[in-house]
Design a protein around this motif. Structure first.
Motif, PDB file in Angstrom:
ATOM      1  N   ASN A 165       0.809  -1.220   0.000  1.00  0.00           N
ATOM      2  CA  ASN A 165       0.000   0.000   0.000  1.00  0.00           C
ATOM      3  C   ASN A 165       0.840   1.266   0.000  1.00  0.00           C
ATOM      4  OD1 ASN A 165      -2.926  -0.844   0.301  1.00  0.00           O
ATOM      5  ND2 ASN A 165      -1.947  -2.061   1.888  1.00  0.00           N
ATOM      6  N   LYS A 196       1.750   3.352  -2.057  1.00  0.00           N
ATOM      7  CA  LYS A 196       1.299   4.505  -2.845  1.00  0.00           C
ATOM      8  C   LYS A 196       0.033   5.139  -2.272  1.00  0.00           C
ATOM      9  CE  LYS A 196       3.379   3.052  -7.151  1.00  0.00           C
ATOM     10  NZ  LYS A 196       3.194   2.707  -8.553  1.00  0.00           N
ATOM     11  N   ASN A 197      -0.545   4.506  -1.265  1.00  0.00           N
ATOM     12  CA  ASN A 197      -1.770   5.008  -0.666  1.00  0.00           C
ATOM     13  C   ASN A 197      -1.540   5.170   0.835  1.00  0.00           C
ATOM     14  OD1 ASN A 197      -4.304   5.454   0.401  1.00  0.00           O
ATOM     15  ND2 ASN A 197      -5.322   3.913  -0.859  1.00  0.00           N
ATOM     16  N   ALA A 200      -4.316   4.020   3.243  1.00  0.00           N
ATOM     17  CA  ALA A 200      -4.421   2.557   3.377  1.00  0.00           C
ATOM     18  C   ALA A 200      -3.277   1.987   4.209  1.00  0.00           C
ATOM     19  CB  ALA A 200      -4.454   1.910   1.999  1.00  0.00           C
TER      20      ALA A 200
END
Length: 169
Positions: free
Chosen positions: A95, A97-98, A101
């Protein structure tokens, strides 16, 4: 309608979690946390906040192990501890890149590091920090009871730490 149902369910989890951290025995804290996390799992699933839900599945397993590790020495294994750490790290990487999250996994990783071998005081202190991370996540996924729960939980943990300190003097 599902938003309202999710938030009602989340409030039940919140109340159980508050009660858990008022306990003075590790086993009782973790048994109540299992129940709370199961209810939170349902809450996050209904909200579509899947990283929160996945974290709760792992928390249920982790807290069950913590509940019984004094009774069953095999559960004290560093291998189990390493498995949890590796899984949390894997989810953080998946996760990366987020940021939103990632937050539940970062919180769970930190919490696991301290609860595996920590005292009740260390668990409560760490809970203040990790609940702050969850607070940010709950704001981002619009979990109304999650936000309220973490604000109250942080205050509750601080009060519990102060009470414990006064009782030890």
């Amino acid at each position: 309608m599902s938003f309202i149902i999710a938030n009602i369910i989340g409030m039940f989890a919140f109340v159980i979690s508050l009660y858990a951290f008022q306990q003075n025995e590790r086993k009782k804290i973790f048994q109540l946390q299992v129940v709370s996390n199961l209810i939170y799992l349902i809450h996050y699933a209904i909200l579509g906040a899947y990283s929160g839900g996945i974290t709760k599945i792992m928390a249920i397993l982790r807290d069950l192990i913590q509940s019984y590790k004094d009774k069953y020495k095999v559960l004290n294994s560093n291998v189990l501890f390493a498995i949890f750490i590796i899984i949390y790290l894997a989810f953080i990487v998946l996760n990366h890149k987020n940021l939103v999250a990632m937050l539940p996994f970062v919180s769970a990783l930190i919490y696991t590091l301290f609860i595996w071998y920590g005292s009740v005081k260390q668990i409560k202190f760490t809970g203040v920090f990790t609940d702050s991370i969850w607070l940010v996540y709950n704001i981002c996924v619009l979990s109304v009871p999650g936000v309220l729960a973490k604000i109250v939980s942080i205050g509750n943990l601080i009060i519990s730490l102060i009470r414990d300190r006064k009782n030890s003097n």
